[in-house]
Write a protein that holds these residues in place. Structure first.
Motif, PDB file in Angstrom:
ATOM      1  N   THR A  41       0.813  -1.228   0.000  1.00 30.25           N
ATOM      2  CA  THR A  41       0.000   0.000   0.000  1.00 30.25           C
ATOM      3  C   THR A  41       0.843   1.273   0.000  1.00 30.25           C
ATOM      4  OG1 THR A  41      -0.118   0.021   2.431  1.00 30.25           O
ATOM      5  CG2 THR A  41      -1.861  -1.157   1.256  1.00 30.25           C
ATOM      6  N   ARG A  69      -4.885   0.435 -13.069  1.00 27.61           N
ATOM      7  CA  ARG A  69      -4.938  -0.352 -11.835  1.00 27.61           C
ATOM      8  C   ARG A  69      -4.303  -1.726 -12.034  1.00 27.61           C
ATOM      9  NH1 ARG A  69      -9.539  -2.114 -10.507  1.00 27.61           N
ATOM     10  NH2 ARG A  69      -9.059  -2.431  -8.306  1.00 27.61           N
ATOM     11  N   GLN A  76      -1.172  -3.369  -9.887  1.00 21.87           N
ATOM     12  CA  GLN A  76      -1.229  -4.673  -9.234  1.00 21.87           C
ATOM     13  C   GLN A  76      -0.229  -5.652  -9.820  1.00 21.87           C
ATOM     14  OE1 GLN A  76      -2.838  -5.143  -6.420  1.00 21.87           O
ATOM     15  NE2 GLN A  76      -3.398  -2.977  -6.620  1.00 21.87           N
ATOM     16  N   HIS A  79     -10.398   7.814   1.542  1.00 22.89           N
ATOM     17  CA  HIS A  79      -9.245   6.956   1.284  1.00 22.89           C
ATOM     18  C   HIS A  79      -8.042   7.393   2.108  1.00 22.89           C
ATOM     19  CE1 HIS A  79     -10.855   4.581  -2.029  1.00 22.89           C
ATOM     20  NE2 HIS A  79     -11.343   5.687  -2.567  1.00 22.89           N
ATOM     21  N   THR A 125      -5.906   2.416   1.009  1.00 20.29           N
ATOM     22  CA  THR A 125      -7.072   2.063   0.191  1.00 20.29           C
ATOM     23  C   THR A 125      -7.110   2.756  -1.169  1.00 20.29           C
ATOM     24  OG1 THR A 125      -8.427   3.836   1.171  1.00 20.29           O
ATOM     25  CG2 THR A 125      -8.457   1.678   2.262  1.00 20.29           C
ATOM     26  N   GLN A 184      -6.883   0.724  -4.265  1.00 21.65           N
ATOM     27  CA  GLN A 184      -7.988  -0.193  -4.530  1.00 21.65           C
ATOM     28  C   GLN A 184      -9.161   0.533  -5.187  1.00 21.65           C
ATOM     29  OE1 GLN A 184      -8.899  -1.839  -0.676  1.00 21.65           O
ATOM     30  NE2 GLN A 184      -6.777  -2.483  -0.313  1.00 21.65           N
ATOM     31  N   THR A 215     -11.587   1.939  -7.725  1.00 22.14           N
ATOM     32  CA  THR A 215     -11.914   1.361  -9.032  1.00 22.14           C
ATOM     33  C   THR A 215     -12.340   2.394 -10.067  1.00 22.14           C
ATOM     34  OG1 THR A 215     -14.205   0.968  -8.317  1.00 22.14           O
ATOM     35  CG2 THR A 215     -12.619  -0.827  -7.982  1.00 22.14           C
TER      36      THR A 215
END
Length: 475
Positions: A47, A86, A90, A159, A163, A166, A168
């Motif tokens: 994170t 995103r 990841q 956030h 977070t 994450q 979207t």
């Protein structure tokens, strides 16, 4: 059924610092236990450092497309697919994860326990149903986002760095509370990906960095369309039909901002809850566990490193402290931390890097007994070729040329700062940098040029000119 383990070394926390200690201990053949309640790799991998730099890389790619006409390359406006951005973030995390994985550390010889640990004695721990007695214990539990007590904040979805990756949906309007490195990095990244961005800071943004260079960076961010507001009081936060409403006060003026997304980046707090430090007699405070210069706690045989120890909150600082602990705990060498040459970088574009004392700090310590020299990237041929001329190398030194600090705003400043880390660590003088040969054309020449500025006045002064004229008369 409960089990009991006797270990030479027990590490609590599988972040950067904890993994470093565990890896060395296991490979040296001592019995090693590694305890982690969350994800292996800690905050940096999952994170923090890794996902943030991956997001920044995607944002910089979009910015490069927009700026390509400067080079005679017409690519049109970039089309940002946030789902693929995103996915890129990841993918980077997944690619690095095996290096920090449970499997790897078990292969190195450590026993990994995935549970929350708590002290039950000075050198005794319980994790789930396992009792661990260790000769040496290293607490490396890191930190978590510090959330300020803003009225209404607990009633909206916001956030933190834990977070934001994450998320979207690309924010239509991202409001960032906090003008430190995390807030500023995420502000520019989201702006370059297409979001409207407002940064709210209670004091001065980028307050820990060199003021001149930080102000130059902030002006550049304003030119990119980021709304940065210093000296702002957050009155309250509430839900709004359009998203989240933030009521702010600037001086005597009160206004209301409506955001689609809210990022709180107002610092970190040490992860000490649940450790039951009192049961071990370990001293701690609001900033974390109290340690000495050898990273030892108040209990013999127990060490603390990283954010939980209340010192510099950087991944590389935790890794450095891990080395100090290894030398003390395993090799019985009285190694001590020395933060004189500890660098830090804000990964904006351009980057802002710092090591040692800023000009303000140096004047507080040494008064007028310092010299400040600099070299602008506008005078660097490589920077000119790449149209990256904003910023400069700024060096603070004693009058004898001994380097006290360096600040760099410019392209790849995080790489360029390393020569100055070495200079401060090895107590070098500016002549050592000025006398080095730098390949041409490189950005690194800016450091050599800055060092050379220290000698310009004496080199081209009256005495030197007289000497050269006298020598010219010799046959």
């Amino acid at each position: 059924m409960s089990s009991r383990i006797k270990a030479d070394v027990c590490v609590i926390g599988a972040g950067s610092g904890g993994l470093s200690v565990a890896a060395v201990a296991a490979q040296l053949g001592v019995t090693t236990v590694l305890i982690e309640r969350g994800e292996m790799g800690g905050e940096c991998l999952n994170t923090g450092c890794v996902p943030s730099k991956a997001l920044i890389a995607a944002a910089n790619a979009a910015a490069s497309v927009r700026s390509s006409p400067r080079f005679g390359v017409d690519a049109g406006a970039p089309s940002v697919n946030f789902d693929r951005v995103r996915e890129h973030v990841q993918d980077v995390v997944r690619a690095i994860a095996p290096h920090d994985s449970q499997v790897r550390f078990e292969e190195l010889g450590a026993e990994v326990i995935r549970a929350e640990a708590r002290f039950v004695g000075p050198r005794e721990l319980v994790a789930d149903d396992t009792f661990i007695e260790a000769r040496r214990i290293v607490v490396a539990t890191g930190s978590s986002p510090a959330v300020p007590p803003i009225p209404g904040l607990d009633g909206v979805r916001f956030h933190t760095n834990e977070t934001i990756f994450q998320n979207t949906r690309l924010p239509e309007h991202l409001v960032v509370i906090g003008g430190g490195p995390i807030g500023i990095e995420m502000a520019q990244a989201h702006r370059r990906l297409g979001s409207r961005v407002t940064v709210l800071e209670a004091a001065r943004p980028m307050a820990k960095d060199d003021r001149d260079l930080a102000d130059t960076l902030l002006r550049h961010l304003l030119s990119e369309g980021i709304d940065i507001r210093p000296q702002v009081e957050i009155v309250s936060v509430e839900a709004d039909e359009a998203g989240i409403a933030v009521l702010i006060r600037e001086g005597t003026r009160t206004s209301r901002l409506v955001a689609s997304h809210l990022l709180v980046a107002t610092g970190r707090r040490p992860n000490i809850d649940g450790l039951d430090l009192d049961a071990a007699g370990i001293a701690y405070g609001k900033k974390g566990i109290v340690v000495d210069s050898r990273m030892r706690t108040s209990v013999r045989g127990v060490y603390a490193i990283g954010d939980v120890a209340g010192g510099p909150q950087f991944t590389h600082a935790a890794a450095y402290q891990a080395g100090i602990v290894v030398r003390n705990a395993l090799f019985r060498l009285p190694a001590q931390v020395d933060y004189r040459a500890l660098p830090w970088v804000t990964y904006t574009d351009p980057e802002l890097a710092q090591v040692g004392l800023t000009e303000t700090q140096a004047r507080e310590v040494h008064g007028d007994r310092i010299v400040v020299v600099r070299s602008s990237f506008g005078k660097n041929d490589r920077a000119r070729a790449e149209l990256q001329t904003l910023g400069s190398v700024k060096i603070v030194a004693r009058r004898n040329g001994r380097v006290l600090g360096a600040s760099i705003l410019g392209p790849h400043a995080g790489e360029l700062i390393q020569v100055w880390v070495l200079a401060i660590a090895q107590r070098l003088k500016l002549k050592d940098i000025a006398g080095a040969v730098a390949p041409y054309p490189t950005l690194g020449e800016a450091s050599k040029s800055a060092a050379g500025e220290f000698y310009r006045a004496s080199l081209f002064g009256t005495w030197s000119r007289r000497l050269v004229r006298a020598l010219a008369r010799l046959p």
